[in-house]
Design an enzyme around this catalytic site. Structure first.
Site, PDB file in Angstrom:
ATOM      1  N   HIS A   1      11.076   5.300  12.662  1.00  0.00           N
ATOM      2  CA  HIS A   1      10.041   5.407  11.634  1.00  0.00           C
ATOM      3  C   HIS A   1      10.668   5.586  10.275  1.00  0.00           C
ATOM      4  O   HIS A   1      11.589   6.386  10.099  1.00  0.00           O
ATOM      5  CB  HIS A   1       9.119   6.597  11.933  1.00  0.00           C
ATOM      6  CG  HIS A   1       7.873   6.568  11.097  1.00  0.00           C
ATOM      7  ND1 HIS A   1       6.694   6.024  11.550  1.00  0.00           N
ATOM      8  CD2 HIS A   1       7.646   6.977   9.838  1.00  0.00           C
ATOM      9  CE1 HIS A   1       5.783   6.111  10.597  1.00  0.00           C
ATOM     10  NE2 HIS A   1       6.346   6.693   9.546  1.00  0.00           N
TER      11      HIS A   1
ATOM     12  N   ASP B   1      -4.697  11.690  11.582  1.00  0.00           N
ATOM     13  CA  ASP B   1      -3.732  11.124  10.631  1.00  0.00           C
ATOM     14  C   ASP B   1      -4.270   9.841  10.020  1.00  0.00           C
ATOM     15  O   ASP B   1      -4.095   9.600   8.827  1.00  0.00           O
ATOM     16  CB  ASP B   1      -2.386  10.850  11.303  1.00  0.00           C
ATOM     17  CG  ASP B   1      -1.444  10.188  10.311  1.00  0.00           C
ATOM     18  OD1 ASP B   1      -1.131  10.832   9.296  1.00  0.00           O
ATOM     19  OD2 ASP B   1      -1.074   9.019  10.507  1.00  0.00           O
TER      20      ASP B   1
ATOM     21  N   ARG C   1      -5.043  10.116   1.533  1.00  0.00           N
ATOM     22  CA  ARG C   1      -3.879  10.488   0.700  1.00  0.00           C
ATOM     23  C   ARG C   1      -3.412   9.317  -0.133  1.00  0.00           C
ATOM     24  O   ARG C   1      -2.971   9.483  -1.275  1.00  0.00           O
ATOM     25  CB  ARG C   1      -2.742  10.987   1.607  1.00  0.00           C
ATOM     26  CG  ARG C   1      -3.003  12.362   2.179  1.00  0.00           C
ATOM     27  CD  ARG C   1      -1.987  12.715   3.253  1.00  0.00           C
ATOM     28  NE  ARG C   1      -0.632  12.569   2.796  1.00  0.00           N
ATOM     29  CZ  ARG C   1       0.378  12.043   3.521  1.00  0.00           C
ATOM     30  NH1 ARG C   1       0.162  11.649   4.757  1.00  0.00           N
ATOM     31  NH2 ARG C   1       1.576  11.956   3.025  1.00  0.00           N
TER      32      ARG C   1
ATOM     33  N   SER D   1       2.221  14.015   9.242  1.00  0.00           N
ATOM     34  CA  SER D   1       1.665  12.675   9.435  1.00  0.00           C
ATOM     35  C   SER D   1       2.564  11.867  10.371  1.00  0.00           C
ATOM     36  O   SER D   1       2.118  11.305  11.379  1.00  0.00           O
ATOM     37  CB  SER D   1       1.550  11.974   8.074  1.00  0.00           C
ATOM     38  OG  SER D   1       1.379  10.591   8.218  1.00  0.00           O
TER      39      SER D   1
ATOM     40  N   LYS E   1       2.033  11.254  14.855  1.00  0.00           N
ATOM     41  CA  LYS E   1       1.949   9.925  15.482  1.00  0.00           C
ATOM     42  C   LYS E   1       3.088   9.722  16.475  1.00  0.00           C
ATOM     43  O   LYS E   1       2.903   9.156  17.551  1.00  0.00           O
ATOM     44  CB  LYS E   1       2.043   8.832  14.402  1.00  0.00           C
ATOM     45  CG  LYS E   1       0.786   8.732  13.560  1.00  0.00           C
ATOM     46  CD  LYS E   1       0.925   7.685  12.481  1.00  0.00           C
ATOM     47  CE  LYS E   1       1.904   8.066  11.418  1.00  0.00           C
ATOM     48  NZ  LYS E   1       1.576   7.710  10.060  1.00  0.00           N
TER      49      LYS E   1
END
Ligand code: URA
Length: 440
Positions: free
Chosen positions: A82, A161, A168, A183, A187
């Site tokens: 990520h 999220d 956001r 966040s 996930k």
């Protein structure tokens, strides 16, 4: 309990209890707490911060706000990667195929563009026909058969999220350690991978502008991952300059393919090799040196490119576009931006370059914005390059020529020029794992 009191408590610098955090996450997910109150709390968190305990509670609540995925139906080690978000960051399209070519299962759920940064799902959707939603069965089957799949969050994975991320994005509350850490890690925890490699971007184009803040974010996320039984590590990589030369969805797919063919920009290739090495290491494929050699081999042999081709075809996309990226849908209009002076390109305001791409239609200005998937910027010159007056600095792409003026102005203001070359930048600045931080 009242949402008003929770907002006021955080506004005044208080520490929220587990019950208060649960009240907010559950109420917001269920639609009982309106966007305006959630926005106010997000801004209060942005300004006041959260303790490690609050961040852990927020992450746990978000991870359990919907379904959690059990990947045990997929054979072998399941890994995830990520990025915290950057400009020109197409690394997933390169690293996931490299890892899959080396035998690691990449069952990956990606996101969309956020603020000035791009998202993998938008990039994949720029390949005609390429879908990013699969049933759970199809997702498992694809990963078992070809080793990788990249899809969007399933309908009910970390729904808290999904809602907070969208809010956001449009309320200037993105660049905040507890909000980003919760966040991302909610996930990652919900999506079930055994090991997680985080690419924490740092610099003018990242949500975290300083190395210290980026390391703090990396440490927060590695701690959350390891605490929850997932092997987790992070690289802090440079985002003071856009990664590669292309910014914008189909332009970035083309550059990812070029890189998988061994002909991509040097910075992008090096960052992808570093990320792949660490992902393979986390998955237990050997020492860092052995993993580096495996990653290089997957790139040089074409095995990783073949994995991307297989994935695009399996997800309904036109794999001919991977063989010949010039066939990807292009923009109707282009506009060259030329240098007004001789010199060296020095520092770039990379966030502003990302915003210039958004102004062309490559990113979202509101939650409802429809993207122009072929819009974007090709940087002909980058920081560190020498230019002469009249040289083309960048080419802008859009399907609405009226967008060029504002994007051009933003891009020009983002570049500074000097009479000497700037100091070279490191591409990988630090590595964080459960044993600590190594500054490189
Ligand atoms: N990426 C995410 O998934 N969440 C953030 O908050 C920022 C980047």
């Amino acid at each position: 309990m009242r949402m008003y009191d929770i907002i006021a408590k955080k506004r005044d610098g208080g520490v929220l209890t587990q019950q208060e955090i649960a009240f907010f996450v559950q109420g917001f997910t269920a639609g009982a707490i309106p966007d305006y109150q959630a926005s106010a709390l997000l801004m209060a968190i942005y300004l006041r911060g959260m303790t490690a305990g609050e961040t852990a509670q927020l992450t746990a609540q978000m991870a359990h706000s919907g379904d959690t995925v059990d990947l045990s139906g997929i054979d072998g080690v399941k890994a995830d990667k990520h990025s915290t978000g950057g400009v020109g960051d197409k690394t997933t399209l390169i690293v996931a195929p490299i890892a899959a070519a080396c035998g690691v299962r990449m069952a990956k759920m990606s996101g969309r563009g956020l603020g000035h940064t791009g998202g993998t799902l938008d990039k994949l959707e720029s390949i005609p026909g390429c879908g990013v939603t699969l049933t759970r069965e199809a997702f498992f089957r694809q990963v078992n058969e070809i080793g990788l799949a990249v899809i969007g969050q399933t309908g009910n994975l970390a729904p808290a999220d999904k809602k907070m991320y969208a809010l956001r994005d449009v309320t200037a509350t993105v660049s905040c350690v507890p909000l980003i850490a919760s966040s991302i890690m909610s996930k990652k925890l919900a999506s079930g991978a055994d090991c997680i490699l985080l690419d924490v971007k740092t610099g003018s184009g990242a949500f975290m502008k300083t190395l210290d803040d980026s390391i703090a974010l990396a440490q927060a996320m590695v701690e959350i991952g390891e605490h929850n039984g997932r092997r987790t590590a992070a690289l802090i990589t440079d985002m003071d300059t856009p990664l590669g030369r292309s910014i914008g969805n189909s332009l970035e797919v083309a550059e990812a393919v070029e890189t998988l063919r061994g002909a991509g920009p040097a910075d992008l290739t090096q960052v992808c090799l570093a990320l792949s090495t660490n992902l393979l290491w986390l998955a237990g494929k050997g020492t860092l040196e052995a993993c580096r050699a495996m990653a290089e081999q997957a790139l040089q042999s074409g095995a990783a490119l073949q994995k991307l081709r297989q994935m695009v075809a399996a997800q309904g996309g036109d794999a001919a576009m991977i063989d010949d990226p010039a066939r990807l849908p292009g923009a109707a209009y282009t506009c060259d931006v030329c240098s007004e002076r001789d010199g060296w390109i020095g520092a770039a305001d990379t966030e502003a370059i990302g915003i210039a791409a958004v102004l062309l239609g490559a990113g979202r200005e509101t939650k409802e914005s429809v993207l122009d998937l072929s819009a974007g910027i090709r940087l002909v010159k980058k920081p560190g390059d020498r230019v002469q007056k009249g040289d083309v600095l960048a080419t802008l792409y859009a399907n609405d020529a009226a967008r060029f003026a504002a994007a051009r102005e933003k891009l020009c203001a983002a570049l500074t020029f000097g009479d000497a070359p700037p100091a070279p930048q490191k591409l990988v600045l630090a590595r964080v794992d459960r044993d600590g931080v190594t500054r490189l």
